[in-house]
Design a protein around this motif. Sequence first.
Motif, short mmCIF file in Angstrom:
data_model
loop_
_atom_site.label_atom_id
_atom_site.label_comp_id
_atom_site.label_asym_id
_atom_site.label_seq_id
_atom_site.Cartn_x
_atom_site.Cartn_y
_atom_site.Cartn_z
N PHE A 1 136.69 -32.14 -24.91
CA PHE A 1 135.63 -31.16 -24.67
C PHE A 1 134.97 -31.45 -23.33
O PHE A 1 135.06 -32.55 -22.79
N ASP B 1 131.30 -31.17 -21.25
CA ASP B 1 129.85 -31.10 -21.44
C ASP B 1 129.21 -30.97 -20.06
O ASP B 1 129.22 -31.90 -19.26
N ALA C 1 125.87 -26.76 -21.63
CA ALA C 1 126.91 -25.99 -22.31
C ALA C 1 128.09 -26.90 -22.62
O ALA C 1 128.53 -27.67 -21.76
N HIS D 1 132.05 -26.96 -24.04
CA HIS D 1 133.24 -26.12 -24.23
C HIS D 1 134.42 -26.97 -24.67
O HIS D 1 134.52 -28.16 -24.33
N GLY E 1 138.57 -23.15 -23.78
CA GLY E 1 137.39 -22.63 -23.10
C GLY E 1 136.32 -22.12 -24.05
O GLY E 1 135.29 -21.61 -23.61
N LYS E 2 136.52 -22.26 -25.37
CA LYS E 2 135.55 -21.76 -26.34
C LYS E 2 134.25 -22.55 -26.24
O LYS E 2 134.25 -23.78 -26.17
N GLU E 3 133.12 -21.84 -26.23
CA GLU E 3 131.82 -22.49 -26.13
C GLU E 3 131.38 -22.98 -27.51
O GLU E 3 131.29 -22.20 -28.46
N ARG F 1 125.25 -24.26 -26.61
CA ARG F 1 124.49 -24.00 -25.38
C ARG F 1 123.02 -24.26 -25.68
O ARG F 1 122.46 -23.74 -26.64
#
Length: 721
Positions: free
Chosen positions: A292, A294, A331, A333, A338-340, A343
């Motif tokens: 991921f 950050d 944020a 991901h 690329g999925k968030e 946030r």
Amino acid sequence: MVNFFPHLRGCFSFSGKSFSVAGVVESGTLFPMKKILILLFTVGTAQAQDTNIRSLETVNITHQLYKKQDDVIDIKKVANPITIIDKRTIRMMGSRRLDEVLREQTGMAMVNDLGSGNRSLGIQMQGFSSEYILILINGQPMTGRFNGNFDLSRISVSDIERIEVIKGAASSLYGSEAMGGVINIITKQTVIDPQATASLFYGTYNTMDATLQGEAPFTRGSVNISGNYYRTDGFNVNTEYLKEGQTSPPYHSINLQGRGHYKLSDKSSLYLSSRLADRHSVMDRSYGAQPFSDLLDEKDFNTALSLNTNLNNGWRLLGRYYITHYKTEQAVHIVETGKELQRNVFSQVINRLELQAAKDLLPEKLSFTGGLGGDHQQMIYSMYNYFGYAQLNYNPGPVYSFIAGLRYDGNNLYGGKLNPSLGATWSPAAWVKIKTSLGKGFKSPTYAQMYQVFTNITQGYTVIGANNFEEKIEELQKAGLVQQVWVNATGIRDLQPETSTSLNFGARFSFAKTAELDINGFYNKIDNLINTEQVGISKNGQQIFSYFNLKDIYTTGVEAGFKYSPLKRLVLSAGYQYLIAKNRAIIDNIGHTTVRTPEGIRPARASDYFGLPNRSKHMFNVQAYYDYKPWGITASLRAGYRGKYGFLDIDNNGYIDQYDVFVKGYTLLNASIQKTLLRDILTLRLTADNITNHTDYLMPSQPGRMLMAGFIFNLRKNSVH
């Protein structure tokens, strides 16, 4: 005391081939120091009959270094123990960020905030954690904290004139955030000659530190501006578990600062200062599962406008307005898709207005310092604070002095609190000074501690505010997100304000003007300390936390510092702190608990309780500074030891026992050397931090061996120094 010049009060003495000058600059006035020095140098050389330029080394000039132009609070009149770190010391250390300077001071430790992705480094003093240490810039509070920690690593030291440190409860002058102490960052105050400085340093982890600074006086004032750029690739000290990425993230930051002074009249001056900082970091990590990313953007802005007036009757009045804005956008991901995942946006704005006053009511015997004001804070909610304070310093003679202070802090959400302070100094002989102080502190719970629900996906935990815990945990249970709520959750109540009582007793001994010994014992009692505890587990295995008031916490210990100058250009120093930080409730009830040992579970004994987490019983440092002016060389060698400290309660018995997880004791060795060339126009510097390359995965923001090299280029109008 003789008035030789209209704006200078001073004492002058001649002895053999040397002379000394002691003077005080009148507030708001820039006296012609250059002309005074030339005159005195002419007199001194005539008497000494020696025109060698080295005779300049016999000139000792001391003026009022610690008088602040936009703050009437004089640190020398504070009852608590104080430490002053000047610009020369910072330069000889070769430090680049504020945390690097403070971590080498006696009794001061840096603590990681793991929940912020290791981006935040908070300070700890006398056992008080970062939440209780007030961070100021030129006397005004700075904003922006992760879980209570103010990240000192985001502050560049390039424009710092000195750092004033006050230990123990200082709420009577500085307010409710100063339960454990104050760190006041003082930027450059006075400009005498025009000059410009450029510096560039580069080293390990592709770290670069670049600064441009310029200043100039004009007819009725002065101006100085500076800009700093800092970048690093970050580093990984957890290679066993962290397969990809960094434990301390790569980032780059820009700091811009400016300060201007304009003399309105012989009695009044206007000061304007501004600071703008921006930091951007991206942390890509993988613990063997799904990687991921950050990302965190931080913006920090503050501006202060001050009007300083000296009235004919001796009163000094200072009106000042201050605005500060701190904002973060985070944020998270999934790298592959690329999925968030998450946030978070946080914004805090403070508008503050204050009027200060000071006067010597009886010259050299009785002085007054006071003020009143208020601020408006805008976050998720809106909050108003209002305050008033007064302090009297009484010096009946050279042997005794006394301090009495009182401050009232009010809040539209939590009400108000009166905090007194008392201090006394006894000097039975010229070489000894005994000092004691007693202070009270007060701190209200934050909105987040009371009401906020926050989930950190990357770190795997959820935090629920105490005041609405029952309501929010029920909502999560109905949504099927909670696996278990622990029994200790039944003890969650609406949070109460924290209060503290701080007692310090110390002595300073001076020996033949070459050695100095400081010893200070302290005791701090904190009631209703707000503590974070795990209270359950979610369905996906993540931890659930909330907040509790702990009724009776105390920290006690002793600090000692020794400074010795065996040679004219060599200064040796050493410092030691012994600290006990515990919860009395645990001490009283430990017989009813158990500990998990390698042999099995058994009833706990009093000796099993180590103390509060992140506190070392022993801390020690030694430092050597050498300045050889004929060759233009300065060097320093410093070592700091921190004893083991508790990190994690793995058996969930509610305290750190001897079988829990500890960070082992360690020593960090640092050195720096610099050489001036071209009549001090060019300075070359080499620094080596953590020479022994000590790392620990439980200290994710402590880098390994770090080498930095670079230069400082200074152009200024020729002047006598």
